[in-house]
Design a protein around this motif. Structure first.
Motif, PDB file in Angstrom:
ATOM      1  N   ASP A 143     -18.212   3.118   2.355  1.00 56.03           N
ATOM      2  CA  ASP A 143     -17.778   1.727   2.443  1.00 56.03           C
ATOM      3  C   ASP A 143     -16.261   1.601   2.335  1.00 56.03           C
ATOM      4  O   ASP A 143     -15.747   0.491   2.235  1.00 56.03           O
ATOM      5  N   ILE A 144     -15.549   2.706   2.361  1.00 55.16           N
ATOM      6  CA  ILE A 144     -14.120   2.763   2.051  1.00 55.16           C
ATOM      7  C   ILE A 144     -13.346   3.278   3.256  1.00 55.16           C
ATOM      8  O   ILE A 144     -13.779   4.205   3.938  1.00 55.16           O
ATOM      9  N   LEU A 145     -12.185   2.657   3.520  1.00 54.63           N
ATOM     10  CA  LEU A 145     -11.252   3.214   4.496  1.00 54.63           C
ATOM     11  C   LEU A 145     -10.389   4.268   3.807  1.00 54.63           C
ATOM     12  O   LEU A 145      -9.856   4.026   2.725  1.00 54.63           O
ATOM     13  N   TYR A 146     -10.256   5.429   4.430  1.00 56.97           N
ATOM     14  CA  TYR A 146      -9.408   6.507   3.924  1.00 56.97           C
ATOM     15  C   TYR A 146      -8.215   6.680   4.860  1.00 56.97           C
ATOM     16  O   TYR A 146      -8.350   6.586   6.083  1.00 56.97           O
TER      17      TYR A 146
ATOM     18  N   LEU B 250       0.849  -1.184   0.000  1.00 61.57           N
ATOM     19  CA  LEU B 250       0.000   0.000   0.000  1.00 61.57           C
ATOM     20  C   LEU B 250       0.887   1.237   0.000  1.00 61.57           C
ATOM     21  O   LEU B 250       2.101   1.171  -0.065  1.00 61.57           O
ATOM     22  N   ALA B 251       0.239   2.379   0.106  1.00 60.98           N
ATOM     23  CA  ALA B 251       1.009   3.622   0.153  1.00 60.98           C
ATOM     24  C   ALA B 251       1.790   3.715   1.452  1.00 60.98           C
ATOM     25  O   ALA B 251       1.378   3.201   2.477  1.00 60.98           O
ATOM     26  N   GLY B 252       2.920   4.370   1.430  1.00 63.98           N
ATOM     27  CA  GLY B 252       3.698   4.582   2.629  1.00 63.98           C
ATOM     28  C   GLY B 252       3.145   5.743   3.420  1.00 63.98           C
ATOM     29  O   GLY B 252       2.196   6.406   3.029  1.00 63.98           O
ATOM     30  N   ALA B 253       3.769   5.987   4.578  1.00 62.91           N
ATOM     31  CA  ALA B 253       3.365   7.121   5.391  1.00 62.91           C
ATOM     32  C   ALA B 253       3.495   8.401   4.586  1.00 62.91           C
ATOM     33  O   ALA B 253       4.330   8.513   3.689  1.00 62.91           O
ATOM     34  N   GLN B 254       2.663   9.350   4.905  1.00 62.26           N
ATOM     35  CA  GLN B 254       2.599  10.647   4.239  1.00 62.26           C
ATOM     36  C   GLN B 254       2.087  10.545   2.800  1.00 62.26           C
ATOM     37  O   GLN B 254       2.335  11.431   1.994  1.00 62.26           O
ATOM     38  N   GLU B 255       1.365   9.493   2.498  1.00 57.32           N
ATOM     39  CA  GLU B 255       0.686   9.367   1.216  1.00 57.32           C
ATOM     40  C   GLU B 255      -0.784   9.072   1.475  1.00 57.32           C
ATOM     41  O   GLU B 255      -1.140   8.369   2.413  1.00 57.32           O
ATOM     42  N   PHE B 256      -1.628   9.603   0.620  1.00 60.37           N
ATOM     43  CA  PHE B 256      -3.066   9.347   0.712  1.00 60.37           C
ATOM     44  C   PHE B 256      -3.398   8.035   0.027  1.00 60.37           C
ATOM     45  O   PHE B 256      -2.905   7.754  -1.066  1.00 60.37           O
ATOM     46  N   PHE B 257      -4.218   7.185   0.665  1.00 61.33           N
ATOM     47  CA  PHE B 257      -4.669   5.964   0.008  1.00 61.33           C
ATOM     48  C   PHE B 257      -6.032   5.558   0.564  1.00 61.33           C
ATOM     49  O   PHE B 257      -6.493   6.079   1.595  1.00 61.33           O
ATOM     50  N   THR B 258      -6.678   4.631  -0.139  1.00 65.39           N
ATOM     51  CA  THR B 258      -7.969   4.100   0.280  1.00 65.39           C
ATOM     52  C   THR B 258      -7.941   2.577   0.199  1.00 65.39           C
ATOM     53  O   THR B 258      -7.146   1.994  -0.545  1.00 65.39           O
ATOM     54  N   LEU B 259      -8.819   1.928   0.951  1.00 63.27           N
ATOM     55  CA  LEU B 259      -9.047   0.487   0.888  1.00 63.27           C
ATOM     56  C   LEU B 259     -10.522   0.261   0.595  1.00 63.27           C
ATOM     57  O   LEU B 259     -11.388   0.685   1.379  1.00 63.27           O
ATOM     58  N   ARG B 260     -10.798  -0.416  -0.524  1.00 58.47           N
ATOM     59  CA  ARG B 260     -12.168  -0.585  -0.991  1.00 58.47           C
ATOM     60  C   ARG B 260     -12.542  -2.058  -1.063  1.00 58.47           C
ATOM     61  O   ARG B 260     -11.721  -2.882  -1.457  1.00 58.47           O
ATOM     62  N   GLY B 261     -13.791  -2.356  -0.715  1.00 59.82           N
ATOM     63  CA  GLY B 261     -14.270  -3.723  -0.811  1.00 59.82           C
ATOM     64  C   GLY B 261     -15.441  -4.024   0.089  1.00 59.82           C
ATOM     65  O   GLY B 261     -16.232  -4.930  -0.197  1.00 59.82           O
TER      66      GLY B 261
END
Length: 431
Positions: free
Chosen positions: A296-299, A15-26
């Motif tokens: 439904d998504i983790l941010y 996944l993205a490292g620290a200090q990066e924006f990412f999401t987890l979908r499912g």
């Protein structure tokens, strides 16, 4: 998301490292809690009755709960415990996928904590009790004394005492070995939802229904700092592993970040377009904050630049649409049914089965949904009459033991309008 004993970490390098924006979908429902193992595996608890344990962007679904999952925490890197609206605490062996379902609470489980030695799991329940579950197996012990539901708990560093927060407005301290209440640290007229404990520094942070975010002395209960911003209620709190920051999520969709070295607010971010923030956790270096709400998504946002990134996309939730713009039958569906049920051919990881092809279908027969055992061999066939009866007296009376939430549609015209909407919306489509 709870006390200092929960060590949260950003997910693996896939996944993205620290200090990066990412999401987890499912997930097929709102995110209620988030936890991370010592190796960086994120676990998300959801209204869709499941826990997702993530490897990169791929989830492994843990399916044992029979209702929304409100809390999860890693005991160690291979063992997870979860609790939910089905009143159960479930221990999971992540290597084998085996689950150990523990029962004893008589109302929903709202929060979980692992003792510092890893031998006990504490559960906060709306049955007004705290459960103490031996990880190795055996009967639970229950601490009683709160007058209303318990919302959160926090172990002291040596595991000998436990702090608890309740809807009855009190924060209490318990002796874990004897189960006796040692002290009522504070009591006021507003329910307390969240706790963050820093025993070494002598402070306890709590979030309350009145919107209060307050810091008190762990011994005297004296108010040390007050960060109340009149946004209510407070629904989530988290701290980074070094306890230099506290994140606070509220019912109006904001995430406030407090620096505990200066006791100043450093961030105040509108994280959702609409709706609450229910789940919060920091990355281990304190640079990212993971959050969940109605989406439904983790941010996950970098704390330093969180206000430059996307909000949770809650405006897409159908139950948030302006009811005045909808025909009554559709309004009833979107307000009462849409968070749990899809209208398309698949159940889409929702808390309930798809309603596609509903009329004339025997209850309990959608192949991609796991039903409660009460519907095995049921003689109910869905029709206008059975749907009307379901919402007239409520699912809990029409089908005792069902996973469906307890709700009624009191007005007969509202039920009729819903049925007519469902006739059209769930009809099989011609190829």
């Amino acid at each position: 998301m709870r006390a200092f004993a929960l060590i949260v970490a950003i997910c693996a390098p896939a996944l993205a490292g620290a200090q990066e924006f990412f999401t987890l979908r499912g997930h097929g429902g709102p995110i209620m809690d988030v936890a991370v193992s010592s190796s960086g595996r994120i676990a998300t608890s959801s209204f869709d009755n499941s826990v997702g344990v993530w490897s990169g962007q791929s989830p492994n679904w843990l399916e044992s709960h029979r209702a929304a999952v409100n809390a999860a925490v890693f005991i160690d890197d291979t063992t997870l415990v979860s609790g939910g609206d089905d009143n159960a605490v479930v221990l999971w062996d992540l290597a084998s996928g085996a689950s150990d379902r523990r029962t004893g609470h008589t109302a929903k489980v709202m929060a979980l904590e692992v003792s510092p030695d890893g031998k006990w799991v504490a559960s906060a329940s709306w049955d007004s009790r705290i459960g103490l579950w031996p990880v190795a197996g055996g009967p639970a012990r229950f601490l009683s004394g709160h007058q209303l539901g318990v919302n959160d708990i926090a172990f002291t560093a040596d595991g000998s005492q436990l702090f608890s927060a309740s809807t009855d407005g009190s924060i209490r301290i318990w002796d874990v070995e004897t189960g006796q209440e040692l002290q009522r640290l504070l009591s006021h007229g507003f329910g307390v939802n969240q706790l963050v404990l820093n025993e070494a520094a002598g402070w306890l942070a709590y979030g309350a229904v009145d919107g209060g975010t307050r810091i008190v002395d762990t011994v005297t209960g004296e108010l040390l700092h007050d960060f109340t911003l009149e946004r209510r209620p407070i629904l989530a709190m988290a701290t980074d592993p070094e306890m230099r920051q506290i994140a606070v999520g509220d019912g109006e969709g904001y995430i406030m970040v407090i620096d505990t070295t200066t006791w100043r607010i450093t961030r105040d971010f509108r994280a959702t377009a609409q709706g609450p923030v229910w789940a919060l956790a920091f990355s281990p270096n304190g640079q990212n904050i993971h959050a969940g709400g109605l989406d439904d998504i983790l941010y996950s946002w970098p704390v330093a630049t969180m206000d430059t990134h996307s909000q949770m996309n809650t405006e897409a939730r159908s139950f948030l649409e302006d009811p005045e713009t909808l025909p009554n039958g559709e309004r009833q569906f979107k307000r009462k049914c849409s968070i749990c049920h899809a209208l398309g051919e698949g159940s889409a990881r929702r808390a309930g089965p798809t309603l596609y092809g509903l009329f004339g279908r025997p209850a309990g027969t959608v192949p991609d949904y796991t039903y409660s055992s009460i519907l095995d061999g049921s003689d109910i066939v869905w029709s206008g009459e059975t749907i009307d009866a379901l919402f007239d007296i409520g699912p809990d009376h029409y089908i005792p033991g069902t996973k469906m939430p307890m709700q009624r549609i009191a007005k007969s015209q509202d039920r009729l309008d819903l049925i007519e909407y469902l006739r059209k919306a769930t009809a099989p489509r011609e190829n």
